[in-house]
Design a protein around this motif. Structure first.
Motif, mmCIF file in Angstrom:
data_model
loop_
_atom_site.group_PDB
_atom_site.id
_atom_site.type_symbol
_atom_site.label_atom_id
_atom_site.label_comp_id
_atom_site.label_asym_id
_atom_site.label_seq_id
_atom_site.Cartn_x
_atom_site.Cartn_y
_atom_site.Cartn_z
ATOM 1 N N UNK A 182 55.291 45.776 31.349
ATOM 2 C CA UNK A 182 55.158 46.699 32.471
ATOM 3 C C UNK A 182 56.483 47.326 32.884
ATOM 4 N N UNK A 183 57.560 46.906 32.251
ATOM 5 C CA UNK A 183 58.842 47.585 32.426
ATOM 6 C C UNK A 183 59.495 47.391 33.774
ATOM 7 N N UNK A 184 59.348 46.209 34.380
ATOM 8 C CA UNK A 184 59.958 45.991 35.687
ATOM 9 C C UNK A 184 61.479 46.080 35.609
ATOM 10 N N UNK A 185 62.056 46.866 36.520
ATOM 11 C CA UNK A 185 63.505 47.058 36.550
ATOM 12 C C UNK A 185 64.175 46.301 37.686
ATOM 13 N N UNK A 186 63.385 45.616 38.510
ATOM 14 C CA UNK A 186 63.966 44.869 39.622
ATOM 15 C C UNK A 186 63.247 43.538 39.774
ATOM 16 N N UNK A 187 63.989 42.514 40.225
ATOM 17 C CA UNK A 187 63.437 41.189 40.415
ATOM 18 C C UNK A 187 64.011 40.562 41.665
ATOM 19 N N UNK A 211 67.306 45.839 33.695
ATOM 20 C CA UNK A 211 67.151 45.453 35.098
ATOM 21 C C UNK A 211 68.205 46.169 35.934
ATOM 22 N N UNK A 212 67.729 46.960 36.906
ATOM 23 C CA UNK A 212 68.627 47.743 37.759
ATOM 24 C C UNK A 212 68.909 47.077 39.101
ATOM 25 N N UNK A 213 67.992 46.219 39.547
ATOM 26 C CA UNK A 213 68.122 45.646 40.885
ATOM 27 C C UNK A 213 67.805 44.157 40.849
ATOM 28 N N UNK A 214 68.652 43.361 41.505
ATOM 29 C CA UNK A 214 68.444 41.915 41.582
ATOM 30 C C UNK A 214 68.622 41.482 43.030
ATOM 31 N N UNK A 233 74.103 40.984 33.004
ATOM 32 C CA UNK A 233 73.119 41.996 33.376
ATOM 33 C C UNK A 233 73.847 43.291 33.718
ATOM 34 N N UNK A 234 74.215 44.013 32.694
ATOM 35 C CA UNK A 234 75.095 45.162 32.852
ATOM 36 C C UNK A 234 74.404 46.399 33.415
ATOM 37 N N UNK A 235 73.085 46.324 33.589
ATOM 38 C CA UNK A 235 72.386 47.467 34.172
ATOM 39 C C UNK A 235 72.249 47.386 35.686
ATOM 40 N N UNK A 236 72.620 46.258 36.286
ATOM 41 C CA UNK A 236 72.408 46.057 37.723
ATOM 42 C C UNK A 236 73.307 46.979 38.532
ATOM 43 N N UNK A 237 72.689 47.803 39.370
ATOM 44 C CA UNK A 237 73.438 48.676 40.279
ATOM 45 C C UNK A 237 73.096 48.385 41.738
ATOM 46 N N UNK A 238 72.028 47.582 41.965
ATOM 47 C CA UNK A 238 71.646 47.205 43.324
ATOM 48 C C UNK A 238 71.588 45.683 43.406
ATOM 49 N N UNK A 239 72.321 45.117 44.344
ATOM 50 C CA UNK A 239 72.427 43.662 44.458
ATOM 51 C C UNK A 239 72.190 43.231 45.897
ATOM 52 N N UNK A 240 71.363 42.206 46.062
ATOM 53 C CA UNK A 240 71.116 41.622 47.385
ATOM 54 C C UNK A 240 71.351 40.125 47.320
ATOM 55 N N UNK A 241 72.117 39.607 48.262
ATOM 56 C CA UNK A 241 72.376 38.176 48.400
ATOM 57 C C UNK A 241 71.989 37.777 49.808
ATOM 58 N N UNK A 242 70.950 36.955 49.930
ATOM 59 C CA UNK A 242 70.456 36.566 51.248
ATOM 60 C C UNK A 242 70.278 35.054 51.310
ATOM 61 N N UNK A 243 70.929 34.422 52.276
ATOM 62 C CA UNK A 243 70.804 32.981 52.429
ATOM 63 C C UNK A 243 71.396 32.194 51.280
ATOM 64 N N UNK A 244 72.389 32.745 50.629
ATOM 65 C CA UNK A 244 73.065 32.060 49.508
ATOM 66 C C UNK A 244 74.403 31.528 50.034
#
Length: 495
Positions: A182-187, A211-214, A233-244
């Motif tokens: 299904x080509x998911x680009x974010x997880x 993968x563009x977003x993690x 993961x060299x395609x990641x351009x959006x990053x979220x870190x929450x509660x880490x």
């Protein structure tokens, strides 16, 4: 699936290995404060979709052939399996009428298996419903597993769901082929460790480039894990870190890469001023920064330079308690191109800080000043005089705002969304000022205790209003809601 943008809309469904829809932000601010939910969005998500009747026509005599029998529409509260589990590819799924059940109309089955028709038909269903429909037969799954049906959706994978345990106790990483098709680009990975992330990278075919977003939530990722993840993961351009809470500011210095254009950091106890220094120096292309950190001070905002000034269009500071007007000075001078600014919970900011914003950030489309208790009507006067392009304004819990402030806002020609939740001094007279705002599409008056039924009934003059929130508003009576349903038929009224 879940929302990358920062947004905080509650998910309509959370399957066990799941998909939660990420709603595209309807405005620049997304979720601006802990009081700024979007219940109207939730109401719309729970409303049954308008679906063509082709399915009922195609299966008039063979409904028992479809499993489960209630397909294709399921209530969004059902738990729905999403990914392909090991061996699922070999499960024999029905693809036509069974021979032992008698003849069926050829045209009906032709319509039910025509891929062109199905491709158009499936656009009407929600993500949760598509997950179930994909189990009907191989043809339906082949059609539904096209990437076009899964755009703007993010699989949410919890650590405990990443492994299958065999009878002998051995753990094997789950099959992610269904997600790859299904080509998911974010997880969104929840509760994962460094090892889990490495296993994910090794087992998801698109992880290296696709993968563009993690998003990592409540995870134990360390500095080393963060560095490995962003290196691999060299395609990641959006990053979220929450509660880490296991990575440090040193980890940001060693791992952040210049390709990142959107960064969100919240509830990470090791994030302070030096983290902002790393962000400002290592991310010259940063367009959006969402930061929630109790220990960030005015000094951190002085680290922003002309590098970010050219690229950064969105800055959301949530509950940065130590930020004062001096920090606002640094922001307006370093980031002149902002179109979205949130100072939600920056409780030390006063009217003078808002004056700086209004005079220097004339391009603003969205401004969130919720939970800033020191602001008065004077701040609204500054906003109305200088921010002529403003489309959304959030004033939740600004307890000093009165009817005078609303009279200033009534002169704003472009304001489409206005949030006044728990503004305890707003009265009926103030609502009269809003009745001239023909551009207004969304109005929230939740928790305003002084508004009466008579004052609220005058809102029917806003015929172009699309959403009205009256939760916990004493003046909102059942009779009033009935009155609104008759005179504002196109408006979603939230009780």
């Amino acid at each position: 699936m879940s929302n990358t943008s920062n947004g905080d809309t509650k998910t309509q469904c959370l399957p066990c290995n799941g998909l939660v829809k990420i709603p595209a932000p309807t405005n620049g601010l997304g979720s601006a404060s802990i009081t700024k939910g979007t219940p109207a969005v939730k109401n719309r998500l729970y409303q049954p979709p308008s679906v063509p009747t082709i399915l009922s026509q195609a299966f008039p005599k063979h409904a028992e052939h479809i499993s489960p029998p209630t397909l294709p529409i399921l209530p969004p509260t059902h738990t729905i399996p999403l990914g392909l589990s090991p061996g699922e590819e070999n499960v024999p799924l029905p693809c036509g009428p069974p021979a032992d059940r008698g003849p069926s109309p050829d045209m009906n089955w032709h319509l039910a298996l025509d891929e062109k028709i199905l491709t158009r038909l499936f656009c009407y269903f929600s993500a949760c419903e598509k997950c179930v429909l994909a189990q009907v037969c191989k043809t339906w799954r082949r059609v539904l597993y096209q990437p076009r049906f899964w755009l703007n959706l993010t699989p949410v994978l919890h650590a405990k769901e990443l492994y299958n345990v065999s009878a002998c106790g051995e753990k094997e990483f789950v099959n992610l082929q269904g997600f790859a098709v299904r080509g998911f680009e974010s997880f969104c990975l929840v509760g994962v460790s460094d090892l889990d992330i490495c296993e994910f990278i090794d087992n998801y075919p698109l992880s290296k480039k696709g993968v563009k977003s993690v998003s990592l939530k409540r995870s134990t990722i360390t500095d080393a894990g963060l560095e490995v993840m962003l290196e691999q993961m060299q395609g990641v351009v959006r990053l979220e870190l929450s509660g880490c809470n296991d990575f440090t500011e040193a980890g940001l210095w060693s791992s952040l890469h210049g390709r990142i254009t959107s960064l969100s950091v919240s509830d990470c106890i090791n994030v302070a001023d030096d983290a902002v220094a790393a962000i400002s120096q290592l991310l010259p292309n940063l367009g959006e920064l969402n930061l929630q950190a109790y220990h960030v001070t005015d000094t951190a905002l002085a680290y922003f330079t002309a590098k970010q000034g050219r690229a950064t269009h969105t800055l959301r500071l949530h509950s940065c308690w130590e930020i004062t007007n001096h920090g606002v000075v640094n922001v307006v001078h370093s980031l002149p191109n902002l179109t979205v600014l949130s100072l939600s919970g920056c409780s030390k900011v006063t009217d003078d800080g808002v004056e700086l914003v209004a005079e220097n950030l004339r391009r603003l489309r969205g401004l969130d000043l919720s939970w800033c208790p020191r602001l008065t009507d004077t701040a609204l006067e500054y906003i109305a005089c200088d921010l002529h392009k403003l489309e959304e304004l959030v004033l939740d819990r600004c307890v000093r705002i009165t009817d005078t402030g609303l009279s200033y806002l009534s002169t704003m020609p472009c304001l489409r969304s206005l949030y006044l939740r728990w503004c305890c001094q707003v009265q009926d007279f103030g609502l009269k000022h809003l009745l001239v705002m023909k551009s207004l599409r969304l109005l929230s008056l939740a928790g305003c205790p002084l508004l009466t039924t008579t004052g609220l009934s005058g809102l029917v003059q806003l015929q172009d209003l699309e959403e009205l929130e009256l939760t916990n508003c004493p003046g909102a009576t059942p009779e009033l809601f009935k009155y609104f349903s008759q005179h504002l038929p196109r408006c979603v009224v939230i009780e």
